[in-house]
Design a protein around this motif. Structure first.
Motif, PDB file in Angstrom:
ATOM      1  N   LEU A  71       2.058 -17.347  46.136  1.00 23.44           N
ATOM      2  CA  LEU A  71       2.812 -18.247  46.996  1.00 23.44           C
ATOM      3  C   LEU A  71       4.141 -17.667  47.464  1.00 23.44           C
ATOM      4  CD1 LEU A  71       2.312 -21.601  45.030  1.00 23.44           C
ATOM      5  CD2 LEU A  71       0.931 -20.689  46.903  1.00 23.44           C
ATOM      6  N   ASP A  72       4.536 -16.504  46.935  1.00 27.48           N
ATOM      7  CA  ASP A  72       5.899 -16.038  47.159  1.00 27.48           C
ATOM      8  C   ASP A  72       6.018 -14.873  48.134  1.00 27.48           C
ATOM      9  OD1 ASP A  72       4.638 -14.220  45.549  1.00 27.48           O
ATOM     10  OD2 ASP A  72       6.222 -14.101  44.031  1.00 27.48           O
ATOM     11  N   SER A  73       4.937 -14.498  48.805  1.00 26.92           N
ATOM     12  CA  SER A  73       5.039 -13.373  49.732  1.00 26.92           C
ATOM     13  C   SER A  73       5.402 -13.870  51.125  1.00 26.92           C
ATOM     14  CB  SER A  73       3.715 -12.602  49.789  1.00 26.92           C
ATOM     15  OG  SER A  73       2.734 -13.338  50.499  1.00 26.92           O
ATOM     16  N   LEU A  74       5.961 -12.981  51.945  1.00 31.71           N
ATOM     17  CA  LEU A  74       6.299 -13.333  53.318  1.00 31.71           C
ATOM     18  C   LEU A  74       5.042 -13.695  54.097  1.00 31.71           C
ATOM     19  CD1 LEU A  74       8.873 -10.470  53.997  1.00 31.71           C
ATOM     20  CD2 LEU A  74       9.394 -12.880  53.566  1.00 31.71           C
ATOM     21  N   TRP A  75       3.946 -13.029  53.814  1.00 34.14           N
ATOM     22  CA  TRP A  75       2.668 -13.304  54.466  1.00 34.14           C
ATOM     23  C   TRP A  75       2.221 -14.730  54.156  1.00 34.14           C
ATOM     24  CZ3 TRP A  75      -2.398 -14.590  53.481  1.00 34.14           C
ATOM     25  CH2 TRP A  75      -3.361 -14.181  54.402  1.00 34.14           C
ATOM     26  N   SER A  76       2.307 -15.113  52.880  1.00 35.58           N
ATOM     27  CA  SER A  76       1.877 -16.448  52.462  1.00 35.58           C
ATOM     28  C   SER A  76       2.718 -17.538  53.106  1.00 35.58           C
ATOM     29  CB  SER A  76       1.956 -16.571  50.935  1.00 35.58           C
ATOM     30  OG  SER A  76       1.049 -15.687  50.304  1.00 35.58           O
ATOM     31  N   ILE A  77       4.007 -17.292  53.252  1.00 36.68           N
ATOM     32  CA  ILE A  77       4.895 -18.294  53.847  1.00 36.68           C
ATOM     33  C   ILE A  77       4.462 -18.628  55.266  1.00 36.68           C
ATOM     34  CG2 ILE A  77       7.256 -18.689  54.681  1.00 36.68           C
ATOM     35  CD1 ILE A  77       8.200 -17.105  52.188  1.00 36.68           C
ATOM     36  N   GLU A  78       4.058 -17.621  56.039  1.00 36.20           N
ATOM     37  CA  GLU A  78       3.603 -17.871  57.400  1.00 36.20           C
ATOM     38  C   GLU A  78       2.310 -18.691  57.413  1.00 36.20           C
ATOM     39  OE1 GLU A  78       5.399 -16.774  60.391  1.00 36.20           O
ATOM     40  OE2 GLU A  78       6.709 -16.951  58.649  1.00 36.20           O
ATOM     41  N   ILE A  79       1.402 -18.407  56.496  1.00 40.14           N
ATOM     42  CA  ILE A  79       0.171 -19.183  56.379  1.00 40.14           C
ATOM     43  C   ILE A  79       0.489 -20.632  56.021  1.00 40.14           C
ATOM     44  CG2 ILE A  79      -1.899 -19.506  54.974  1.00 40.14           C
ATOM     45  CD1 ILE A  79      -2.273 -17.245  56.895  1.00 40.14           C
ATOM     46  N   ILE A  80       1.388 -20.824  55.076  1.00 42.00           N
ATOM     47  CA  ILE A  80       1.765 -22.178  54.655  1.00 42.00           C
ATOM     48  C   ILE A  80       2.333 -22.965  55.822  1.00 42.00           C
ATOM     49  CG2 ILE A  80       3.391 -23.484  53.209  1.00 42.00           C
ATOM     50  CD1 ILE A  80       3.079 -21.178  51.129  1.00 42.00           C
ATOM     51  N   THR A 292      14.470  -1.732  62.896  1.00 44.98           N
ATOM     52  CA  THR A 292      13.502  -2.791  63.127  1.00 44.98           C
ATOM     53  C   THR A 292      12.109  -2.177  63.196  1.00 44.98           C
ATOM     54  OG1 THR A 292      13.849  -2.621  65.522  1.00 44.98           O
ATOM     55  CG2 THR A 292      15.152  -4.267  64.326  1.00 44.98           C
ATOM     56  N   LEU A 293      11.130  -2.924  62.713  1.00 42.26           N
ATOM     57  CA  LEU A 293       9.807  -2.351  62.470  1.00 42.26           C
ATOM     58  C   LEU A 293       8.846  -2.554  63.639  1.00 42.26           C
ATOM     59  CD1 LEU A 293       7.888  -1.004  60.402  1.00 42.26           C
ATOM     60  CD2 LEU A 293       7.281  -3.325  59.628  1.00 42.26           C
ATOM     61  N   THR A 294       8.319  -1.443  64.142  1.00 43.53           N
ATOM     62  CA  THR A 294       7.178  -1.508  65.051  1.00 43.53           C
ATOM     63  C   THR A 294       5.971  -1.942  64.226  1.00 43.53           C
ATOM     64  OG1 THR A 294       7.994   0.219  66.538  1.00 43.53           O
ATOM     65  CG2 THR A 294       5.621  -0.171  66.518  1.00 43.53           C
ATOM     66  N   THR A 295       5.229  -2.940  64.702  1.00 47.53           N
ATOM     67  CA  THR A 295       4.161  -3.489  63.876  1.00 47.53           C
ATOM     68  C   THR A 295       3.101  -4.152  64.741  1.00 47.53           C
ATOM     69  OG1 THR A 295       3.699  -4.926  61.960  1.00 47.53           O
ATOM     70  CG2 THR A 295       5.325  -5.712  63.549  1.00 47.53           C
ATOM     71  N   VAL A 296       1.997  -4.483  64.109  1.00 50.98           N
ATOM     72  CA  VAL A 296       0.922  -5.235  64.769  1.00 50.98           C
ATOM     73  C   VAL A 296       1.067  -6.695  64.372  1.00 50.98           C
ATOM     74  CG1 VAL A 296      -1.570  -5.553  64.997  1.00 50.98           C
ATOM     75  CG2 VAL A 296      -0.616  -3.244  64.762  1.00 50.98           C
ATOM     76  N   ARG A 297       1.294  -7.530  65.361  1.00 50.23           N
ATOM     77  CA  ARG A 297       1.490  -8.964  65.070  1.00 50.23           C
ATOM     78  C   ARG A 297       0.145  -9.618  64.798  1.00 50.23           C
ATOM     79  NH1 ARG A 297       5.015 -11.902  69.272  1.00 50.23           N
ATOM     80  NH2 ARG A 297       6.650 -10.962  67.952  1.00 50.23           N
ATOM     81  N   GLN A 298      -0.001 -10.104  63.582  1.00 50.38           N
ATOM     82  CA  GLN A 298      -1.172 -10.888  63.213  1.00 50.38           C
ATOM     83  C   GLN A 298      -0.789 -12.364  63.335  1.00 50.38           C
ATOM     84  OE1 GLN A 298      -4.537 -10.848  59.693  1.00 50.38           O
ATOM     85  NE2 GLN A 298      -2.507 -10.145  59.190  1.00 50.38           N
ATOM     86  N   PRO A 299      -1.543 -13.180  64.073  1.00 45.95           N
ATOM     87  CA  PRO A 299      -1.135 -14.571  64.307  1.00 45.95           C
ATOM     88  C   PRO A 299      -1.368 -15.442  63.080  1.00 45.95           C
ATOM     89  CG  PRO A 299      -3.269 -14.182  65.306  1.00 45.95           C
ATOM     90  CD  PRO A 299      -2.815 -12.843  64.745  1.00 45.95           C
ATOM     91  N   LEU A 300      -0.582 -15.219  62.041  1.00 45.08           N
ATOM     92  CA  LEU A 300      -0.828 -15.875  60.754  1.00 45.08           C
ATOM     93  C   LEU A 300      -0.757 -17.394  60.851  1.00 45.08           C
ATOM     94  CD1 LEU A 300       1.229 -13.428  58.503  1.00 45.08           C
ATOM     95  CD2 LEU A 300      -1.249 -13.481  58.851  1.00 45.08           C
ATOM     96  N   GLN A 301       0.300 -17.911  61.514  1.00 43.12           N
ATOM     97  CA  GLN A 301       0.428 -19.362  61.625  1.00 43.12           C
ATOM     98  C   GLN A 301      -0.728 -19.945  62.426  1.00 43.12           C
ATOM     99  OE1 GLN A 301       4.232 -21.158  62.445  1.00 43.12           O
ATOM    100  NE2 GLN A 301       5.360 -19.387  61.689  1.00 43.12           N
ATOM    101  N   ALA A 302      -1.116 -19.276  63.502  1.00 49.52           N
ATOM    102  CA  ALA A 302      -2.225 -19.765  64.324  1.00 49.52           C
ATOM    103  C   ALA A 302      -3.540 -19.724  63.548  1.00 49.52           C
ATOM    104  CB  ALA A 302      -2.333 -18.940  65.602  1.00 49.52           C
ATOM    105  N   MET A 303      -3.740 -18.695  62.722  1.00 51.63           N
ATOM    106  CA  MET A 303      -4.946 -18.612  61.899  1.00 51.63           C
ATOM    107  C   MET A 303      -5.019 -19.776  60.934  1.00 51.63           C
ATOM    108  SD  MET A 303      -4.699 -14.504  61.215  1.00 51.63           S
ATOM    109  CE  MET A 303      -5.671 -14.534  59.706  1.00 51.63           C
ATOM    110  N   ALA A 304      -3.888 -20.075  60.277  1.00 48.18           N
ATOM    111  CA  ALA A 304      -3.866 -21.179  59.319  1.00 48.18           C
ATOM    112  C   ALA A 304      -4.052 -22.517  60.014  1.00 48.18           C
ATOM    113  CB  ALA A 304      -2.544 -21.159  58.547  1.00 48.18           C
ATOM    114  N   ALA A 305      -3.442 -22.668  61.185  1.00 49.89           N
ATOM    115  CA  ALA A 305      -3.573 -23.918  61.940  1.00 49.89           C
ATOM    116  C   ALA A 305      -5.023 -24.146  62.352  1.00 49.89           C
ATOM    117  CB  ALA A 305      -2.661 -23.897  63.164  1.00 49.89           C
ATOM    118  N   MET A 306      -5.694 -23.103  62.824  1.00 45.82           N
ATOM    119  CA  MET A 306      -7.098 -23.247  63.216  1.00 45.82           C
ATOM    120  C   MET A 306      -7.965 -23.571  62.007  1.00 45.82           C
ATOM    121  SD  MET A 306      -9.643 -20.635  65.246  1.00 45.82           S
ATOM    122  CE  MET A 306      -9.088 -21.193  66.858  1.00 45.82           C
ATOM    123  N   ALA A 307      -7.675 -22.941  60.872  1.00 46.98           N
ATOM    124  CA  ALA A 307      -8.429 -23.234  59.655  1.00 46.98           C
ATOM    125  C   ALA A 307      -8.251 -24.694  59.255  1.00 46.98           C
ATOM    126  CB  ALA A 307      -7.976 -22.309  58.522  1.00 46.98           C
TER     127      ALA A 307
END
Length: 344
Positions: A71-80, A292-307
């Motif tokens: 529950l404590d990762s930055l990735w998890s926070i976006e899903i939540i 600042t980090l060049t990265t691939v944006r994964q739509p984490l919030q949108a994935m969780a919302a659709m789920a």
């Protein structure tokens, strides 16, 4: 608007009283976000006052479980965030549980879900074994998987992202800048998303007719400690063999990329002057890191919302005929990548 005592309350009844279309009522009931706050509140008040029950609905306590590895990762926070906003809009409470990466054996989260008679579950776990699936099915608890480990049996809705395409875009970005010696810090071997990102990296390198020497793809975990350790191992290997250092790293997660930052700085190497770094996920801190980090944006919030929306449909007895859904990723270019040094 009044109705006859005992008259059946339908979506049409709610729509007429609210002065909206039945489609708008359906959007609110399914937790869709494309309805104004005022209209949503008006519909929800009518639904509560009229004690509306959807045909075939199976809601018991208005509770849905969101189960994550941690529950404590930055990735998890976006899903939540994505799941909570959708469920709250639908008037459903959300309970958080941590699986702690243990798919096998006794599952505390599953026992707790059973005890509180949850209506359903959004599962973001590294593994869901046969016993757990069987238990959920026998209890009549619908569930949706987000980023499952591997192949999922037919009939189980899954929500993911275009991991392979995102990895290709990240690698092609580095190649386009002029990098030819590129290494990949991969995630856990058993995860489908890790393998897809590693395959995308290799595909882009092969398309550009670039070699990937042995040891230049290093599997680890999606955290900064692993990113630092694998970067150290990569640099140690180059030093031991006398091979030139890579001029760029593609990390399978932002946290691994941040770990790479730490390892490179400890060696006196600068990002991106000496080595360019690309991550994957685009967690919020990526835009504030140094560089600042060049990265691939994964739509984490949108994935969780659709789920969450898919789960609400299952709970209400609707047929959900969805194959694996993959939402699009997007390359976000920031300051951690540049052309390679002339002497690199």
């Amino acid at each position: 608007m009044s109705s006859q005592p005992g008259a059946k309350v339908t979506i049409g009844t709610i729509a007429a009283e609210a002065g909206v279309s039945t489609a708008t009522v359906s959007k609110v009931l399914n937790g869709r976000s494309d309805v104004s706050a005022a209209t949503r509140e008006r519909i929800q008040q009518i639904v509560a006052r009229r004690h509306y029950q959807r045909r075939g609905g199976r809601r018991r306590g208005g509770i849905v479980d969101l189960v994550l590895n941690e529950l404590d990762s930055l990735w998890s926070i976006e899903i939540i965030r994505g799941a909570e906003e959708t469920l709250r809009a639908a008037g459903v409470s959300m309970v958080l549980s941590a699986a702690h990466g243990s798919g096998a054996g006794t599952s505390a989260w599953l026992e707790q879900l059973t005890a509180r008679r949850s209506d359903g579950a959004v599962l973001v776990v590294s593994d869901l074994n046969l016993r757990q699936r069987t238990k959920l099915t026998s209890l009549g608890v619908p569930f949706v998987l987000v980023d499952p480990v591997g192949t999922v049996e037919a009939g189980v809705p899954t929500i993911g992202a275009t991991n392979w395409a995102g990895a290709v875009a990240a690698t092609e970005h580095l190649i386009g800048l002029g990098h030819r010696r590129i290494a990949h810090l991969a995630g856990p071997r058993q995860l489908l998303c890790s393998r897809a990102r590693a395959d995308g990296f290799r595909a882009a390198m092969e398309a550009a007719e670039l070699d990937v020497p042995t040891g230049q793809v290093r599997y680890g975990e999606f955290n900064d400690e692993s990113g630092r350790a694998e970067t150290d191992a990569l640099l140690d290997e180059a030093e031991r063999t006398g091979l030139p250092l890579p001029t760029a790293l593609f990390a399978a997660s932002d946290l691994q990329a941040f770990g790479a930052f730490t390892a490179l700085r400890a060696r006196g190497l600068r990002v991106p002057h000496d080595i360019s770094v690309v991550g994957f996920d685009d967690v919020p801190i990526a835009r504030w890191s140094d560089p600042t980090l060049t990265t691939v944006r994964q739509p984490l919030q949108a994935m969780a919302a659709m789920a969450a929306r898919t789960l609400l449909r299952l709970i209400d007895g609707e047929d959900v005929d969805l194959p694996r859904v993959e939402l699009a990723t997007q390359l976000i270019v920031r300051d951690s990548t540049s052309v390679p040094r002339q002497d690199g």
